[in-house]
Design an enzyme around this catalytic site. Structure first.
Site, PDB file in Angstrom:
ATOM      1  N   ASN A   1       0.853  -1.192   0.000  1.00  0.00           N
ATOM      2  CA  ASN A   1       0.000   0.000   0.000  1.00  0.00           C
ATOM      3  C   ASN A   1       0.894   1.248   0.000  1.00  0.00           C
ATOM      4  O   ASN A   1       1.551   1.543   0.999  1.00  0.00           O
ATOM      5  CB  ASN A   1      -0.895  -0.035   1.240  1.00  0.00           C
ATOM      6  CG  ASN A   1      -1.738   1.222   1.377  1.00  0.00           C
ATOM      7  OD1 ASN A   1      -1.780   2.059   0.465  1.00  0.00           O
ATOM      8  ND2 ASN A   1      -2.410   1.351   2.513  1.00  0.00           N
TER       9      ASN A   1
ATOM     10  N   ASN B   1       3.241   6.364  -9.441  1.00  0.00           N
ATOM     11  CA  ASN B   1       2.085   6.376 -10.341  1.00  0.00           C
ATOM     12  C   ASN B   1       0.752   6.094  -9.641  1.00  0.00           C
ATOM     13  O   ASN B   1      -0.294   6.535 -10.113  1.00  0.00           O
ATOM     14  CB  ASN B   1       2.330   5.335 -11.452  1.00  0.00           C
ATOM     15  CG  ASN B   1       1.070   5.024 -12.222  1.00  0.00           C
ATOM     16  OD1 ASN B   1       0.655   5.803 -13.089  1.00  0.00           O
ATOM     17  ND2 ASN B   1       0.419   3.904 -11.916  1.00  0.00           N
TER      18      ASN B   1
ATOM     19  N   SER C   1      -1.321  15.522 -12.901  1.00  0.00           N
ATOM     20  CA  SER C   1      -2.464  15.550 -13.819  1.00  0.00           C
ATOM     21  C   SER C   1      -2.654  16.990 -14.281  1.00  0.00           C
ATOM     22  O   SER C   1      -2.267  17.922 -13.559  1.00  0.00           O
ATOM     23  CB  SER C   1      -3.727  15.097 -13.080  1.00  0.00           C
ATOM     24  OG  SER C   1      -4.884  15.468 -13.799  1.00  0.00           O
TER      25      SER C   1
ATOM     26  N   TYR D   1      -8.756  15.625  -5.494  1.00  0.00           N
ATOM     27  CA  TYR D   1      -7.824  15.080  -6.503  1.00  0.00           C
ATOM     28  C   TYR D   1      -6.890  16.172  -7.034  1.00  0.00           C
ATOM     29  O   TYR D   1      -5.676  15.987  -7.117  1.00  0.00           O
ATOM     30  CB  TYR D   1      -8.652  14.458  -7.626  1.00  0.00           C
ATOM     31  CG  TYR D   1      -7.862  13.761  -8.712  1.00  0.00           C
ATOM     32  CD1 TYR D   1      -7.326  12.494  -8.504  1.00  0.00           C
ATOM     33  CD2 TYR D   1      -7.676  14.363  -9.956  1.00  0.00           C
ATOM     34  CE1 TYR D   1      -6.614  11.839  -9.514  1.00  0.00           C
ATOM     35  CE2 TYR D   1      -6.969  13.726 -10.967  1.00  0.00           C
ATOM     36  CZ  TYR D   1      -6.440  12.456 -10.737  1.00  0.00           C
ATOM     37  OH  TYR D   1      -5.735  11.824 -11.746  1.00  0.00           O
TER      38      TYR D   1
ATOM     39  N   ALA E   1      -6.060  18.979  -5.611  1.00  0.00           N
ATOM     40  CA  ALA E   1      -5.124  19.398  -4.551  1.00  0.00           C
ATOM     41  C   ALA E   1      -3.983  18.396  -4.424  1.00  0.00           C
ATOM     42  O   ALA E   1      -2.813  18.783  -4.284  1.00  0.00           O
ATOM     43  CB  ALA E   1      -5.863  19.536  -3.218  1.00  0.00           C
ATOM     44  N   SER E   2      -4.304  17.104  -4.507  1.00  0.00           N
ATOM     45  CA  SER E   2      -3.246  16.086  -4.392  1.00  0.00           C
ATOM     46  C   SER E   2      -2.273  16.200  -5.563  1.00  0.00           C
ATOM     47  O   SER E   2      -1.055  16.076  -5.387  1.00  0.00           O
ATOM     48  CB  SER E   2      -3.839  14.669  -4.324  1.00  0.00           C
ATOM     49  OG  SER E   2      -4.369  14.251  -5.571  1.00  0.00           O
ATOM     50  N   LYS E   3      -2.798  16.450  -6.750  1.00  0.00           N
ATOM     51  CA  LYS E   3      -1.938  16.502  -7.945  1.00  0.00           C
ATOM     52  C   LYS E   3      -1.136  17.812  -8.005  1.00  0.00           C
ATOM     53  O   LYS E   3      -0.022  17.828  -8.530  1.00  0.00           O
ATOM     54  CB  LYS E   3      -2.783  16.312  -9.212  1.00  0.00           C
ATOM     55  CG  LYS E   3      -3.459  14.941  -9.300  1.00  0.00           C
ATOM     56  CD  LYS E   3      -2.438  13.821  -9.318  1.00  0.00           C
ATOM     57  CE  LYS E   3      -3.054  12.462  -9.525  1.00  0.00           C
ATOM     58  NZ  LYS E   3      -2.051  11.377  -9.481  1.00  0.00           N
TER      59      LYS E   3
ATOM     60  N   ILE F   1      -6.800  10.425 -20.397  1.00  0.00           N
ATOM     61  CA  ILE F   1      -6.187   9.183 -20.892  1.00  0.00           C
ATOM     62  C   ILE F   1      -7.189   8.042 -20.728  1.00  0.00           C
ATOM     63  O   ILE F   1      -7.858   7.945 -19.695  1.00  0.00           O
ATOM     64  CB  ILE F   1      -4.885   8.860 -20.110  1.00  0.00           C
ATOM     65  CG1 ILE F   1      -3.929  10.071 -20.088  1.00  0.00           C
ATOM     66  CG2 ILE F   1      -4.193   7.625 -20.680  1.00  0.00           C
ATOM     67  CD1 ILE F   1      -3.464  10.582 -21.435  1.00  0.00           C
TER      68      ILE F   1
HETATM   69  P1  NAI Z   1      -6.041   2.954 -12.732  1.00  0.00           P
HETATM   70  O1  NAI Z   1      -7.113   3.032 -11.693  1.00  0.00           O
HETATM   71  O2  NAI Z   1      -6.316   2.214 -13.991  1.00  0.00           O
HETATM   72  O3  NAI Z   1      -4.708   2.342 -12.075  1.00  0.00           O
HETATM   73  C1  NAI Z   1      -4.219   2.790 -10.835  1.00  0.00           C
HETATM   74  C2  NAI Z   1      -3.523   1.630 -10.154  1.00  0.00           C
HETATM   75  O4  NAI Z   1      -3.071   2.088  -8.869  1.00  0.00           O
HETATM   76  C3  NAI Z   1      -4.456   0.443  -9.897  1.00  0.00           C
HETATM   77  O5  NAI Z   1      -3.835  -0.758 -10.301  1.00  0.00           O
HETATM   78  C4  NAI Z   1      -4.684   0.489  -8.391  1.00  0.00           C
HETATM   79  O6  NAI Z   1      -4.940  -0.779  -7.806  1.00  0.00           O
HETATM   80  C5  NAI Z   1      -3.361   1.089  -7.913  1.00  0.00           C
HETATM   81  N1  NAI Z   1      -3.486   1.645  -6.567  1.00  0.00           N
HETATM   82  C6  NAI Z   1      -4.532   2.338  -6.041  1.00  0.00           C
HETATM   83  N2  NAI Z   1      -4.285   2.637  -4.764  1.00  0.00           N
HETATM   84  C7  NAI Z   1      -3.061   2.126  -4.457  1.00  0.00           C
HETATM   85  C8  NAI Z   1      -2.273   2.103  -3.287  1.00  0.00           C
HETATM   86  N3  NAI Z   1      -2.703   2.654  -2.146  1.00  0.00           N
HETATM   87  N4  NAI Z   1      -1.066   1.492  -3.340  1.00  0.00           N
HETATM   88  C9  NAI Z   1      -0.620   0.916  -4.478  1.00  0.00           C
HETATM   89  N5  NAI Z   1      -1.326   0.912  -5.625  1.00  0.00           N
HETATM   90  C10 NAI Z   1      -2.537   1.491  -5.603  1.00  0.00           C
HETATM   91  O7  NAI Z   1      -5.622   4.452 -13.004  1.00  0.00           O
HETATM   92  P2  NAI Z   1      -4.798   5.124 -14.214  1.00  0.00           P
HETATM   93  O8  NAI Z   1      -5.745   5.837 -15.071  1.00  0.00           O
HETATM   94  O9  NAI Z   1      -3.863   4.141 -14.805  1.00  0.00           O
HETATM   95  O10 NAI Z   1      -3.976   6.230 -13.406  1.00  0.00           O
HETATM   96  C11 NAI Z   1      -2.599   6.098 -13.047  1.00  0.00           C
HETATM   97  C12 NAI Z   1      -2.107   7.439 -12.523  1.00  0.00           C
HETATM   98  O11 NAI Z   1      -2.256   8.428 -13.544  1.00  0.00           O
HETATM   99  C13 NAI Z   1      -2.877   7.944 -11.310  1.00  0.00           C
HETATM  100  O12 NAI Z   1      -2.001   8.608 -10.423  1.00  0.00           O
HETATM  101  C14 NAI Z   1      -3.839   8.953 -11.928  1.00  0.00           C
HETATM  102  O13 NAI Z   1      -4.237   9.929 -11.006  1.00  0.00           O
HETATM  103  C15 NAI Z   1      -2.982   9.532 -13.036  1.00  0.00           C
HETATM  104  N6  NAI Z   1      -3.735  10.174 -14.094  1.00  0.00           N
HETATM  105  C16 NAI Z   1      -4.643   9.468 -14.857  1.00  0.00           C
HETATM  106  C17 NAI Z   1      -5.341  10.114 -15.859  1.00  0.00           C
HETATM  107  C18 NAI Z   1      -6.322   9.407 -16.739  1.00  0.00           C
HETATM  108  O14 NAI Z   1      -6.955  10.067 -17.559  1.00  0.00           O
HETATM  109  N7  NAI Z   1      -6.491   8.091 -16.635  1.00  0.00           N
HETATM  110  C19 NAI Z   1      -5.147  11.539 -16.124  1.00  0.00           C
HETATM  111  C20 NAI Z   1      -4.170  12.169 -15.282  1.00  0.00           C
HETATM  112  C21 NAI Z   1      -3.502  11.498 -14.309  1.00  0.00           C
END
Ligand code: NAI
Length: 248
Positions: free
Chosen positions: A64, A91, A143, A156, A158-160, A189
């Site tokens: 985690n 990520n 983001s 979200y 604020a975190s980013k 994305i």
């Molecule tokens: P996603 O939900 O498909 O993948 C995120 C992964 O992080 C998942 O496998 C999840 O289980 C894991 N995760 C969640 N909490 C966790 C924790 N406490 N410890 C370890 N792993 C954990 O999301 P996605 O779209 O791939 O996003 C990846 C990153 O990119 C995130 O930080 C998101 O905020 C950022 N992002 C995504 C955008 C989008 O349009 N999809 C746009 C801008 C930023």
């Protein structure tokens, strides 16, 4: 191409989505991959299998990222197994969107802990290794809404935005030891995270994007390859938008 040949990267939240795409693109460049996610499940095992098929060393770790102790243990385990860490990709992230008047304290804390505190946890643990090596590249997933804000995403955004301030600070703090830190700010994305949105909301987003489409996970991953590699050896403290000109 062998842009990352023999290097070791650790990527958080990489069993699926953008994190997995980063792991795959790094592996295609010869990088050995340690990655984490909340649990060991079929996604983690599938990701390990795909990475090993590319001929690199790969291991998934349930951990985690919001936990300080688990993050310390993760970095310790990765160093024991892989010997070094050249690149850290923070990520892991979640959304809990709501208008401020409906946002619970729990949803505020959850998003800040998983998205922002995780970046502190992993970077804090990893810096000792990188300081000893006198090299390293840290990539933090922000983001576009961390730059511009977004109604319904106060927690979200604020975190980013916090990630950007953190990245610029450590770039200044660790630069003299040849450690670089950059943030990537993806726009819209196409992943499981955005698949939760309705067709109507998705269409609205697309209208705002000059390239008139959402980005792919590979398009974000390729920017990370650049930032992890020596191609970006004089790039640090920057925010790279990957957003089809949505933020410009
Ligand atoms: P996603 O939900 O498909 O993948 C995120 C992964 O992080 C998942 O496998 C999840 O289980 C894991 N995760 C969640 N909490 C966790 C924790 N406490 N410890 C370890 N792993 C954990 O999301 P996605 O779209 O791939 O996003 C990846 C990153 O990119 C995130 O930080 C998101 O905020 C950022 N992002 C995504 C955008 C989008 O349009 N999809 C746009 C801008 C930023």
């Amino acid at each position: 191409m062998d842009l990352l040949k023999g290097k070791v990267a650790i990527i958080t939240g990489a069993s699926r989505g953008i994190g997995k795409a980063i792991a795959i693109e790094f592996a295609k460049q010869g990088c050995n991959i340690a990655f984490s996610d909340v649990r060991r499940d079929e996604n983690m095992e599938q990701c390990e299998k795909e990475l090993r098929a590319l001929g690199v060393k790969a291991a998934g770790y349930p951990s985690n990222a919001a936990s300080f102790e688990e993050s310390e243990k993760l970095i310790e385990d990765v160093v024991n197994e892989f010997g070094r860490i050249d690149c850290l990709v923070n990520n892991a992230g979640i959304t809990r969107d709501n208008l401020l008047m409906r946002m619970s304290e729990q949803d505020w804390d959850l998003v800040i802990n998983i998205n922002l505190k995780s970046v502190f946890n992993l970077t804090h643990a990893c810096q000792k290794i990188m300081l000893k090596q006198r090299s390293g590249s840290i990539i933090n997933m922000s983001s576009v809404v961390g730059v511009s804000g977004n109604a319904g995403q106060a927690n979200y955004s604020a975190s980013k935005a916090g990630i950007i301030g953190f990245t610029k600070s450590i770039a200044q703090e660790l630069g003299s030891r040849n450690i670089r830190a950059n943030a990537v700010a993806p726009g819209f994305i196409i992943t499981d995270m955005t698949a939760q949105l309705s067709e109507e909301v998705r269409k609205e987003w697309e209208k705002k994007i000059p390239l008139r489409r959402g980005g792919s996970t590979e398009e974000v991953a390729k920017v990370c390859v650049f930032l992890a590699s020596d191609m970006s050896s004089y790039v640090s403290g920057q925010v790279l938008n990957v957003c089809g000109a949505m933020n410009c």
